[in-house]
Design an enzyme around this catalytic site. Structure first.
Site, mmCIF file in Angstrom:
data_model
loop_
_atom_site.group_PDB
_atom_site.id
_atom_site.type_symbol
_atom_site.label_atom_id
_atom_site.label_comp_id
_atom_site.label_asym_id
_atom_site.label_seq_id
_atom_site.Cartn_x
_atom_site.Cartn_y
_atom_site.Cartn_z
ATOM 1 N N LYS A 199 0.848 -1.201 0.000
ATOM 2 C CA LYS A 199 0.000 0.000 0.000
ATOM 3 C C LYS A 199 0.876 1.241 0.000
ATOM 4 O O LYS A 199 1.515 1.574 0.996
ATOM 5 C CB LYS A 199 -0.937 0.045 1.217
ATOM 6 N N GLY A 252 6.961 4.719 8.392
ATOM 7 C CA GLY A 252 6.160 5.931 8.578
ATOM 8 C C GLY A 252 6.379 6.490 9.968
ATOM 9 O O GLY A 252 7.438 6.271 10.571
ATOM 10 N N SER A 253 5.372 7.164 10.479
ATOM 11 C CA SER A 253 5.528 7.843 11.766
ATOM 12 C C SER A 253 5.494 6.851 12.924
ATOM 13 O O SER A 253 4.892 5.783 12.837
ATOM 14 C CB SER A 253 4.408 8.873 11.927
ATOM 15 N N THR A 254 6.127 7.241 14.007
ATOM 16 C CA THR A 254 6.129 6.407 15.214
ATOM 17 C C THR A 254 4.709 6.232 15.737
ATOM 18 O O THR A 254 4.320 5.143 16.187
ATOM 19 C CB THR A 254 7.059 7.046 16.266
ATOM 20 N N GLU A 255 3.925 7.291 15.629
ATOM 21 C CA GLU A 255 2.521 7.246 16.079
ATOM 22 C C GLU A 255 1.746 6.134 15.339
ATOM 23 O O GLU A 255 1.082 5.303 15.957
ATOM 24 C CB GLU A 255 1.946 8.620 15.727
ATOM 25 N N GLY A 257 3.142 3.701 13.702
ATOM 26 C CA GLY A 257 3.821 2.443 14.020
ATOM 27 C C GLY A 257 3.158 1.734 15.200
ATOM 28 O O GLY A 257 2.974 0.517 15.196
ATOM 29 N N GLU A 274 9.959 0.861 10.457
ATOM 30 C CA GLU A 274 11.009 1.880 10.302
ATOM 31 C C GLU A 274 10.326 3.208 10.536
ATOM 32 O O GLU A 274 9.497 3.640 9.728
ATOM 33 C CB GLU A 274 11.623 1.761 8.893
ATOM 34 N N CYS A 308 13.500 10.433 7.483
ATOM 35 C CA CYS A 308 13.377 10.009 8.879
ATOM 36 C C CYS A 308 14.719 10.107 9.593
ATOM 37 O O CYS A 308 14.772 10.228 10.805
ATOM 38 C CB CYS A 308 12.787 8.612 8.962
ATOM 39 N N GLU A 405 9.959 15.225 16.091
ATOM 40 C CA GLU A 405 10.354 15.141 14.686
ATOM 41 C C GLU A 405 9.533 16.148 13.877
ATOM 42 O O GLU A 405 8.305 16.116 13.905
ATOM 43 C CB GLU A 405 10.090 13.725 14.155
HETATM 44 P P1 ADP Z 1 2.788 10.835 7.635
HETATM 45 O O1 ADP Z 1 2.082 11.310 8.882
HETATM 46 O O2 ADP Z 1 4.125 11.403 7.481
HETATM 47 O O3 ADP Z 1 1.954 10.887 6.394
HETATM 48 P P2 ADP Z 1 2.121 8.170 8.282
HETATM 49 O O4 ADP Z 1 2.818 7.342 9.289
HETATM 50 O O5 ADP Z 1 0.772 8.707 8.629
HETATM 51 O O6 ADP Z 1 3.111 9.311 7.893
HETATM 52 O O7 ADP Z 1 1.960 7.392 6.903
HETATM 53 C C1 ADP Z 1 2.832 6.409 6.416
HETATM 54 C C2 ADP Z 1 2.003 5.320 5.759
HETATM 55 O O8 ADP Z 1 1.160 4.739 6.736
HETATM 56 C C3 ADP Z 1 1.070 5.785 4.645
HETATM 57 O O9 ADP Z 1 1.028 4.792 3.627
HETATM 58 C C4 ADP Z 1 -0.267 5.880 5.344
HETATM 59 O O10 ADP Z 1 -1.360 5.716 4.474
HETATM 60 C C5 ADP Z 1 -0.173 4.712 6.293
HETATM 61 N N1 ADP Z 1 -1.062 4.803 7.470
HETATM 62 C C6 ADP Z 1 -1.494 5.899 8.106
HETATM 63 N N2 ADP Z 1 -2.320 5.565 9.133
HETATM 64 C C7 ADP Z 1 -2.400 4.210 9.144
HETATM 65 C C8 ADP Z 1 -3.084 3.249 9.959
HETATM 66 N N3 ADP Z 1 -3.857 3.619 10.972
HETATM 67 N N4 ADP Z 1 -2.917 1.945 9.675
HETATM 68 C C9 ADP Z 1 -2.128 1.548 8.653
HETATM 69 N N5 ADP Z 1 -1.467 2.400 7.848
HETATM 70 C C10 ADP Z 1 -1.593 3.720 8.087
#
Ligand code: ADP
Length: 502
Positions: A199, A252-255, A257, A274, A308, A405
């Site tokens: 995705k 993606g973000s730690t949140e 993650g 990561e 990152c 960050e």
């Molecule tokens: P940013 O905040 O920098 O966009 P994210 O961590 O939100 O980074 O996004 C990184 C990836 O994670 C994207 O492909 C996003 O669609 C996906 N993503 C965001 N929220 C969720 C979630 N709750 N579950 C799974 N994937 C997610």
């Protein structure tokens, strides 16, 4: 063909690609979303709509996972020899390379980064990653193990391990290096014989979809790579929670993650992450400042700070603090910010309106908490998502701009007096992705490298990546590693086989 003609034809190819609503790749077929819904992706340099893309959701993820499962359990992918799998991955690399110009242009249009960078870094690094992983397909080996079972005296055994593909893998990637992140994820999964549902990020789905067009031509069977664009909370969350997915790999973000870990708990699928960073970059007074100053500037400003591992916390030895920070501020002011399509541009727009607001919010908070702006500090213009490369000084350890960050071109600089002082402050973060050290004293450099709690330490360089070098985080920067041999291990299960030889 002249360069000008080639550019015209690349542009035409990309325009044709953008003109049609882009579909998703499931089981080797390009299909609409089950709901029929689409979403828009934007050109961050202008804010205008770039393309319509099929919007994947739970039902599309279900279909894609079913295709990946069938391709894993019964398809030809696992029955191919490792050498055949390796050749297919190598072919994919060749095909991407042949389409370098299209990939580079699409990446720049969708993400905003300068075309010169997409062309020189993103696409070649993706190609190289696939080539590196193609070589590994024939080298995923187990071991023979001498065993000494105390309760069967005299018995002889042959014990060995086999590394098997982990199964169906869900991969969720971000928008900062869209093609390269797809490569980092797909490469090791393909080399080990897994099947995949990928995705891409909703902000930047286009190069992953373009890559999908080359999968069949590379000789990778239907259902092995499925690509479902869509939003995180819907498509991403369904993929992370899916009971028939054996592993989820997320960048993606730690949140988010943390949400992935929770979603994965249902079937206890394996997880690699990561995540974010707030990486320290340490400049000692004995460093070659002619290199350290541009090096530290590039550590934070490369890819508009949307890395990152960006060197976002700069620690400089007191006696050279003004020289270094003013030097970086001067570099920041000289950076040409503009559309990624302009060959003179050195920094493009941030990826989205949301990201621009987030970065500007941090800039305001930094000043409100007492930081001083040595360069930059503001949004640029009203069209597109541009922000000035920024250097903040007079910061305090508890400020949000120091702790959190930002994911934008903003560095916070702090002086230190004694070399011993810098280690605790450098490690004073919830993250542990990367760190930089600038000094001519190699003993000092390696002693500090040993003590830094970070997955990558660069000495007298920064942002140097290679497919062979593992990348990933300590602490809240993640679980596991990308690239190198380490990544492969995380896409395999180990089976121990023990045979009685009597
Ligand atoms: P940013 O905040 O920098 O966009 P994210 O961590 O939100 O980074 O996004 C990184 C990836 O994670 C994207 O492909 C996003 O669609 C996906 N993503 C965001 N929220 C969720 C979630 N709750 N579950 C799974 N994937 C997610």
């Amino acid at each position: 063909m002249s360069t000008a003609q080639r550019e015209i034809s690349t542009e035409q190819q990309v325009q044709t690609f953008l003109a049609e609503p882009r579909k998703m790749l499931i089981n080797g077929q390009w299909v609409d979303s089950a709901s029929g819904k689409t979403f828009q992706t934007f050109n961050p340099a202008t804010g205008s709509i770039l393309a319509e893309v099929a919007e994947g959701d739970r039902e599309d993820i279900n279909r894609a996972v079913a295709a990946a499962r069938a391709a894993f359990d019964g398809g030809p992918w696992r029955r191919m020899t490792p050498s055949e799998r390796g050749r297919a991955i190598w072919k994919l690399a060749d095909l991407i390379e042949q389409h370098t110009e299209e990939f580079a242009l699409l990446e720049t249009l969708d993400n905003g980064k300068p075309l010169t960078i997409s062309r020189a870094a993103d696409v070649p690094l993706a190609v190289d990653l696939f080539r590196y992983m193609a070589g590994w397909a024939t080298k995923v080996e187990g071991q023979t193990i001498p065993i000494s079972v105390p309760y069967t005296p005299g018995a002889q055994y042959l014990a060995y391990t086999i590394r098997e593909p982990i199964g169906v893998v869900g991969q969720i990637i971000p928008w900062n290096f869209p093609l390269l992140m797809a490569a980092w994820k797909l490469g090791p999964a393909l080399a080990t014989g897994c099947t995949i549902v990928l995705k891409p990020a909703e902000q930047t789905p286009l190069t992953a979809l373009k890559l999908g067009e080359l999968i069949a031509e590379a000789g990778i069977p239907d259902g092995v790579v499925n690509i479902v664009p869509g939003f995180g909370e819907t498509a991403g969350a369904s993929l992370a929670a899916h009971p028939d997915v054996d592993k989820v790999a997320f960048t993606g973000s730690t949140e988010v993650g943390r949400l992935i870990v929770q979603a994965a708990a249902g079937n206890l699928k394996k997880v690699t992450l990561e995540l974010g960073g707030k990486s320290p970059n340490v400049v000692f007074k004995d460093a070659n400042l002619e290199r350290a100053i541009p090096g530290a500037a590039s550590a934070i400003f490369f890819n508009h700070g949307q890395c990152c591992c960006a060197g976002s916390r700069l620690y400089v030895e007191q006696s050279v603090f003004d020289q270094v920070t003013e030097g970086i501020a001067e570099q920041a002011q000289k950076i040409k910010v503009g559309s990624g399509l302009d060959p003179a541009t050195q920094m493009g727009p941030l990826v989205s309106d949301e990201q621009l607001n987030r970065v500007c919010g941090y800039l305001e908070s930094g000043v409100a908490e007492g930081a001083r702006t040595l360069a930059g500090g503001k949004k640029i213009g009203d069209a597109g998502y541009f922000v000035e490369p920024t250097v903040l000084v007079d910061t305090q350890p508890q400020m949000k701009v120091v702790r959190e960050e930002i994911f934008g071109p903003v560095v916070v600089a702090t002086p230190f007096k004694e070399p011993e002082e810098v280690l605790p402050v450098a490690n004073d973060t919830i993250y542990g992705l990367a760190a930089g050290i600038w000094t001519r004293d190699i003993g000092k450099a390696h002693r500090l490298a040993n003590e830094l709690r970070a997955g990558t330490v660069w000495i007298n360089c920064y942002n140097i990546f290679d497919a062979a070098m593992p990348f990933g985080g300590y602490k809240q920067s993640g679980w596991g590693r990308e690239m190198g041999k380490e990544a492969l291990e995380l896409y395999t299960e180990v089976k121990a086989v023990c045979a009685n030889l009597e």
